[in-house]
Scaffold this active site. Structure first.
Site, PDB file in Angstrom:
ATOM      1  N   ARG A   1       5.400  11.758  -2.451  1.00 16.28           N
ATOM      2  CA  ARG A   1       5.100  12.072  -1.051  1.00 16.28           C
ATOM      3  C   ARG A   1       6.337  11.806  -0.202  1.00 16.28           C
ATOM      4  O   ARG A   1       7.170  10.969  -0.537  1.00 16.28           O
ATOM      5  CB  ARG A   1       3.974  11.179  -0.536  1.00 16.28           C
ATOM      6  CG  ARG A   1       4.309   9.716  -0.614  1.00 16.28           C
ATOM      7  CD  ARG A   1       3.745   8.856   0.499  1.00 16.28           C
ATOM      8  NE  ARG A   1       4.216   7.484   0.286  1.00 16.28           N
ATOM      9  CZ  ARG A   1       4.152   6.527   1.171  1.00 16.28           C
ATOM     10  NH1 ARG A   1       3.619   6.757   2.347  1.00 16.28           N
ATOM     11  NH2 ARG A   1       4.626   5.334   0.925  1.00 16.28           N
TER      12      ARG A   1
ATOM     13  N   PRO B   1       0.796  -1.225   0.000  1.00 12.69           N
ATOM     14  CA  PRO B   1       0.000   0.000   0.000  1.00 12.69           C
ATOM     15  C   PRO B   1       0.828   1.275   0.000  1.00 12.69           C
ATOM     16  O   PRO B   1       1.853   1.350   0.679  1.00 12.69           O
ATOM     17  CB  PRO B   1      -0.806  -0.123   1.301  1.00 12.69           C
ATOM     18  CG  PRO B   1      -0.050  -1.059   2.150  1.00 12.69           C
ATOM     19  CD  PRO B   1       0.589  -2.029   1.205  1.00 12.69           C
ATOM     20  N   ASN B   2       0.346   2.249  -0.751  1.00 12.58           N
ATOM     21  CA  ASN B   2       0.904   3.594  -0.832  1.00 12.58           C
ATOM     22  C   ASN B   2       2.207   3.670  -1.612  1.00 12.58           C
ATOM     23  O   ASN B   2       2.691   4.780  -1.858  1.00 12.58           O
ATOM     24  CB  ASN B   2       1.115   4.190   0.584  1.00 12.58           C
ATOM     25  CG  ASN B   2      -0.201   4.371   1.322  1.00 12.58           C
ATOM     26  OD1 ASN B   2      -1.102   5.031   0.825  1.00 12.58           O
ATOM     27  ND2 ASN B   2      -0.337   3.752   2.488  1.00 12.58           N
TER      28      ASN B   2
ATOM     29  N   ARG C   1      13.075   4.401  12.163  1.00  5.57           N
ATOM     30  CA  ARG C   1      11.777   5.062  12.132  1.00  5.57           C
ATOM     31  C   ARG C   1      10.935   4.709  13.373  1.00  5.57           C
ATOM     32  O   ARG C   1      11.482   4.287  14.388  1.00  5.57           O
ATOM     33  CB  ARG C   1      11.069   4.715  10.829  1.00  5.57           C
ATOM     34  CG  ARG C   1      11.940   5.162   9.612  1.00  5.57           C
ATOM     35  CD  ARG C   1      11.304   4.851   8.290  1.00  5.57           C
ATOM     36  NE  ARG C   1      10.045   5.593   8.133  1.00  5.57           N
ATOM     37  CZ  ARG C   1       9.107   5.285   7.257  1.00  5.57           C
ATOM     38  NH1 ARG C   1       9.296   4.235   6.460  1.00  5.57           N
ATOM     39  NH2 ARG C   1       8.002   5.982   7.174  1.00  5.57           N
TER      40      ARG C   1
ATOM     41  N   HIS D   1      12.973  -3.136   1.946  1.00  2.00           N
ATOM     42  CA  HIS D   1      12.393  -1.851   2.366  1.00  2.00           C
ATOM     43  C   HIS D   1      13.288  -0.729   1.853  1.00  2.00           C
ATOM     44  O   HIS D   1      14.514  -0.818   1.986  1.00  2.00           O
ATOM     45  CB  HIS D   1      12.275  -1.760   3.884  1.00  2.00           C
ATOM     46  CG  HIS D   1      11.383  -2.816   4.437  1.00  2.00           C
ATOM     47  ND1 HIS D   1      10.024  -2.763   4.334  1.00  2.00           N
ATOM     48  CD2 HIS D   1      11.659  -3.995   5.044  1.00  2.00           C
ATOM     49  CE1 HIS D   1       9.491  -3.850   4.877  1.00  2.00           C
ATOM     50  NE2 HIS D   1      10.466  -4.617   5.305  1.00  2.00           N
TER      51      HIS D   1
ATOM     52  N   ALA E   1       3.178  -0.983   4.684  1.00  2.00           N
ATOM     53  CA  ALA E   1       2.554  -0.980   6.017  1.00  2.00           C
ATOM     54  C   ALA E   1       2.072  -2.361   6.467  1.00  2.00           C
ATOM     55  O   ALA E   1       2.019  -2.641   7.659  1.00  2.00           O
ATOM     56  CB  ALA E   1       1.385   0.006   6.045  1.00  2.00           C
TER      57      ALA E   1
ATOM     58  N   ASN F   1       7.979  -5.966  -0.979  1.00  2.62           N
ATOM     59  CA  ASN F   1       7.985  -4.787  -0.117  1.00  2.62           C
ATOM     60  C   ASN F   1       6.529  -4.576   0.277  1.00  2.62           C
ATOM     61  O   ASN F   1       5.760  -3.955  -0.453  1.00  2.62           O
ATOM     62  CB  ASN F   1       8.524  -3.568  -0.871  1.00  2.62           C
ATOM     63  CG  ASN F   1       8.508  -2.324   0.002  1.00  2.62           C
ATOM     64  OD1 ASN F   1       7.901  -2.320   1.075  1.00  2.62           O
ATOM     65  ND2 ASN F   1       9.173  -1.272  -0.454  1.00  2.62           N
TER      66      ASN F   1
ATOM     67  N   GLU G   1      12.808  -9.933   1.314  1.00  2.00           N
ATOM     68  CA  GLU G   1      12.012  -8.787   1.770  1.00  2.00           C
ATOM     69  C   GLU G   1      12.852  -7.526   1.600  1.00  2.00           C
ATOM     70  O   GLU G   1      14.019  -7.497   2.007  1.00  2.00           O
ATOM     71  CB  GLU G   1      11.677  -9.005   3.259  1.00  2.00           C
ATOM     72  CG  GLU G   1      10.906  -7.884   3.911  1.00  2.00           C
ATOM     73  CD  GLU G   1      10.672  -8.151   5.406  1.00  2.00           C
ATOM     74  OE1 GLU G   1      11.022  -9.265   5.888  1.00  2.00           O
ATOM     75  OE2 GLU G   1      10.166  -7.252   6.089  1.00  2.00           O
TER      76      GLU G   1
ATOM     77  N   TYR H   1      11.405   8.612   1.612  1.00  2.00           N
ATOM     78  CA  TYR H   1      11.417   7.557   0.605  1.00  2.00           C
ATOM     79  C   TYR H   1      12.202   7.896  -0.657  1.00  2.00           C
ATOM     80  O   TYR H   1      12.342   7.051  -1.528  1.00  2.00           O
ATOM     81  CB  TYR H   1       9.970   7.209   0.213  1.00  2.00           C
ATOM     82  CG  TYR H   1       9.143   6.681   1.345  1.00  2.00           C
ATOM     83  CD1 TYR H   1       9.319   5.366   1.799  1.00  2.00           C
ATOM     84  CD2 TYR H   1       8.196   7.473   1.983  1.00  2.00           C
ATOM     85  CE1 TYR H   1       8.560   4.874   2.852  1.00  2.00           C
ATOM     86  CE2 TYR H   1       7.434   6.984   3.032  1.00  2.00           C
ATOM     87  CZ  TYR H   1       7.616   5.689   3.456  1.00  2.00           C
ATOM     88  OH  TYR H   1       6.883   5.205   4.498  1.00  2.00           O
TER      89      TYR H   1
END
Lengths: 146, 146, 146, 146, 146, 146, 146, 146, 146, 146, 146, 146
Positions: free
Chosen positions: H19, H11-12, H108, H101, H78, H75, H99, H24
């Site tokens: 953004r 998501p996103n 974070r 990121h 969330a 990835n 995996e 990011y």
């Protein structure tokens, strides 16, 4: 007589007066029984005073109280802090129930601060030594008479 | 007279008998004071009975008890569960100290199960309603006389 | 004889050698008793070796040891992790006390890592199989003779 | 000779007998070394007895034991409670491994109740003073001979 | 001279003044040493000022202080939050001990809020920069002279 | 040459290929060093490849990297989970920093799931075996060239 | 004069020297005030020294300090561990702020190890008795003069 | 072609580059896809690159990969921190799984430090930006070819 | 007959139908026994149906089942939440084991949400009242016949 | 008039507009009072707007509201997170109760995320600045009129 | 027909019989559906058997059951441990609800021990494989007929 | 028109007025939509009012709001307590954001006390029923106009 009060004592309380006198005092369990009998008699009650080292026997005695007693004083000693069977039995007893501890359990080891019984009794008295038993009998008599 | 017993009450107890009657009962604080005065008188003691909504005032009153009282009964109400200043004050009082609660705090919300005061008093009595105050006075008298 | 050592075994240990041999080994409880008797005899001691599935019976036996034993070896098995009555009884025994476990409890499930008994005994031996009992007897003899 | 047993001691153990005698006893580390040497010799083993204040040096010595020792006794002292490098090294040693503590760590501060080493050794002995080292050597000899 | 004060500094403090100046300030460790030497001299003391990146070396130096120093100032830096060997060593030092931190550790990351050393020293000073070292020396001198 | 990359290895990694081959694989540390040297050379970098069992030595080497290296690859092994001195040192290094683990630490014991270093490096690579070192070098080269 | 330093004391500190002398020492609050006045005067400052049992009054006095003081020393006693109103007030004071405790709070009960104030002051001094107040004044003067 | 690698994004991630550029980076998801396609092609692989805001769709796509892919890069954004359905799906995929990121999740918020996926993949790469995807593809190719 | 199924009931279940009818229903334990006997007979099994208030007796009965039963249904009541001896006994029984609860324990007090037995049985059925016992018997029969 | 709404403000709110303007905004408490008065008047209500630094005074004012107010808006500021006396008082007030916070407490320090008041009010409004007070008044009016 | 029973299956259950056969068994979801259909028919019920990987679709189907079903069997698979939307939907369904798991979730990873659904269903059956579904249907029929 | 406000509703809110009327009230979602439309129109705004049972769809709609809306009201229902994808989406929306709950979530089950969204919105309104939506629109309008 106004009825019988069960006074149930848990593990190691048979050694009272012989061990750790600085914590539990020098009074023996027999002396506490005598004081309870006197106090109850003065208020018109009989007592049935017992001690056991077995958790399951406390459960059985509480069940027995359902038939025979108007009130119940319980000092479950070490089982106070780990038993779920005893509070489950207490939940089935509809007379007045008072939990008593000779020592102030909140001044002692962390694990003694929590009682699994307290939310299944009417009242709790701790730290007042053998007199705590007598006060518990008075409380039961007061409620029985009100 | 055998001396004075301070009986100190914390926040919202001035509303007793007017609010949440199912939890705290219908007895007013004035009625409890009267019952305490009678019981104490019967045992040869005077009482000094007070109520405040301020944590700091309870601290000051406990300090005052050091000069004037042989025993102390405290129902700190909501401050029971968050105050460190009150137990610090209690630690300086050398007479007999009994913590009292009208309701059985172990049957209520989780946060009420812990009292910061309990390890700074001699004994704790809870769940026995206004009679708990009277039993506390008896306990103090018994210890004062022993 | 220099005295008696109580060796008390808790629940399910009567099945030793018959169950979960990969965890507890193939030695039976009777064989451990024999090894203990030999080792104790060699050091001038008698043993009293018992097993029970009841928590309360362990309490009663520890109380009995107060009269009859100079030392005590205890493998409370599953009660090791939940009992408060057993450590309360151990606190009243003034001879040398050693807690023993056949397996290394720290290699097993999380709940077995904590023993409620350990802070009421003199020493703890675990993971060394039946020999652990023998080493415990040696330790008791050494202290009794020093 | 049946082989060598490494006996490795961690930080501050060089001060034994000079500090906190009520906790650790009056025996010096040299006296423990002598007792170990005697006990091992009686069982046909040599010992290599060392002490260091450095966590990394314990790691290096355990690695060295892989080449030279049939068994290993370790008292990692304060590193017992925080080191992951020591248990990682122990995992690579295939001989018998026994963790020893002079005092009963379960009677002391909370942080001493947990050992990061215990699940990487065969057995644990604590609370039995200098004799604990001797019992550990016996256990290693027993296993080596079985 | 009234005696020697050991001033022991832990890992990464050799980089003071060169890194993270916003956290630790621009003063170098050599400048702090000079300030300490001046302050101590004015009070009649010598200092022995050291820095190491090794936990075990701090242990060894504290042991050395037992022979040579009347007081000890320690800034264990990152080992403050994980070491049990350092507080064990501090427990053996009988002179006055003060823990110092340049920054206010309570304004920083959560893990820096807990010090394993604090309950083994006499006092703690933090957040007052290099002056913290000087105040610690004053405190040691004051106690030595009282 | 485009500069030097420090590749720092922590405790027990010197045993790679000799122990726990199912977890860490059969490749030795020397073979990893060779692979790193080849990969770095192909990208125009030199490497300085080291191993130590001492936490403090890793701190000192990271400080040294401040003068000599453009990038740093660190596999702190067991110190990954307990050290605060190593991340404090990493915070002072301004080049690119990559944390590497041979095994997938998230498939292993709970304590290995948390790294105190990860929030002081640029990136983390785990579970990809010796290739993880090579990928880390590629990442550092990519950033150095961008 | 270089300005005024507020020195604010919380609940029960008015009893200093009269209670728990083993914890807090025999010095009275009046004697501490005198020592502070002398020390401040020597550095060119005045002090405004106060004590209250009320949390809210400490809040009000800190607000007052915003108008009148260049620095602030605060010993909030029991409110140190539960108040959020006091640190909120401290956040609005822009002069130098030092938190002081007479005893080493890290050697005492668990709840005293956490201070809600520490991350809203510049520095913390504890365990150094009445001298801690004097050192705090020195620190404020040093910063005021730098 | 050596096979297909699924590259699945949660998501996103469709908003990448538009953004929170400071977290990011400015690279768009289309640009990452292009970089992946180039890198895979150079190693002889095809990619199937997708993005969805639905947790269940990621599950379905992983199931689809069981039929079509030799490797998988994920990835989950969330969903990394709350999903149990995604790791359950990953457990059924037998090819190589990595995996990825973009940001260093350990720098974070606390909740981003834990991934429910990590123990169901072969390796984890984080904090290395878009290059992390490329490194993951290299790792999959290396394993496929070994 | 296809064999015997032990059906073991823990503390206070002898009161079924007489207490807390809103929680446990109006069916008595004798009625449940009859329903079980009918259901088992229909499937070709005998039952041995027992109740005790003693934790240790449940342990002994489970051990007895090792000799006599092909399956076991257990409702340990309050011991479900605190016993380690009962699951240790269950681990030694190799027939089919089903844990049953009359009420839905997940709708009740927090402490009833955790069962120490569940990971030592084959299946768990709760919240379906007396029918839960019958379903458990069916499950055992199904497995015995498959 | 439709009645009075009490608007009660806790510690440090008297400094609004003078401190931490980035958190709380530049509006003063007097300006908020004016906005509340206008809004209430428009809806036919009077307001009684107060501020105090004392927890006990908030308790007393809430008790006073029982006699005088139809609704109550409370911003208890720092006492929001530690007081049990204030929610106990709120429980006795039977009109509409709305808790207001100027800032979004969920974006701030962890301790501000929990309010002891929230389960004793009808509604909560936070993060909407001074307008939050106005919205609370509207909500009270709406309920009073429905 | 006596009505319809909805049987709803969550993520990854479409792979049953194809993956992790040691955990979930070799039976496919279609075979379970057939067994359910037979069992239901025998009891006079129809079934509506569905599977989805989407949490929201399970919510929608439960809402649909409000119109169409007399009972509901749910195996929410991985969503069992994280969903609050599913139990919220279940709360609105007034027919009989049984939660089923094929494997014994209490023998598996820690996170699978907690179900967010269990306190919104009538009963729970786990660990009994495909038969669990059949038993759930029997339970629903029994209740529907009683 | 001054712009559009998105009003997004999560799982099970489509059942409003039909289920659990004591918790959520008798107003339907359509009635809330109408009230919102009226209120917004009065302030010069349009609304776009939606409901979904899918977490991912809420994410997609929030992304859509970035293009089309000046403000956003969100009642994520059950996803409020478990979603990280929704707050990640909210973080990308730069208009005014208000989180709304019909019931007072702090009076309900523990898990409802925590919202993962709250620190990504401007304000939170709960417990004020359908009027909460209207107040949120007013707040957005007020900010849009200021």
């Amino acid at each position: 007589m106004a009825g019988t009060i069960f006074i149930l004592n848990g593990p190691n309380l048979n050694l009272l007066g012989q061990r750790e006198v600085d914590v539990y005092g020098a009074t023996t369990l027999a002396e506490i029984e005598a004081a309870c009998r006197d106090a109850a008699a003065g208020l018109g009650f009989e007592i049935d005073f017992r001690q056991t080292n077995q958790e399951g026997e406390l459960v059985t005695w509480i069940q027995e109280a359902r038939e025979k007693a108007v009130g119940l004083v319980i000092n479950a000693a070490a089982y106070t802090h780990s038993s779920y069977a005893i509070p489950d039995a207490l939940a089935t007893f509809e007379g007045t129930k008072v939990e008593v501890h000779l020592s102030n359990i909140f001044k002692r080891e962390e694990f003694r601060h929590h009682s699994t019984l307290s939310n299944q009794v009417d009242g709790v008295i701790c730290g007042l030594g053998p007199q705590g038993y007598v006060l518990a009998i008075e409380a039961i008599a007061e409620i029985a008479n009100s």
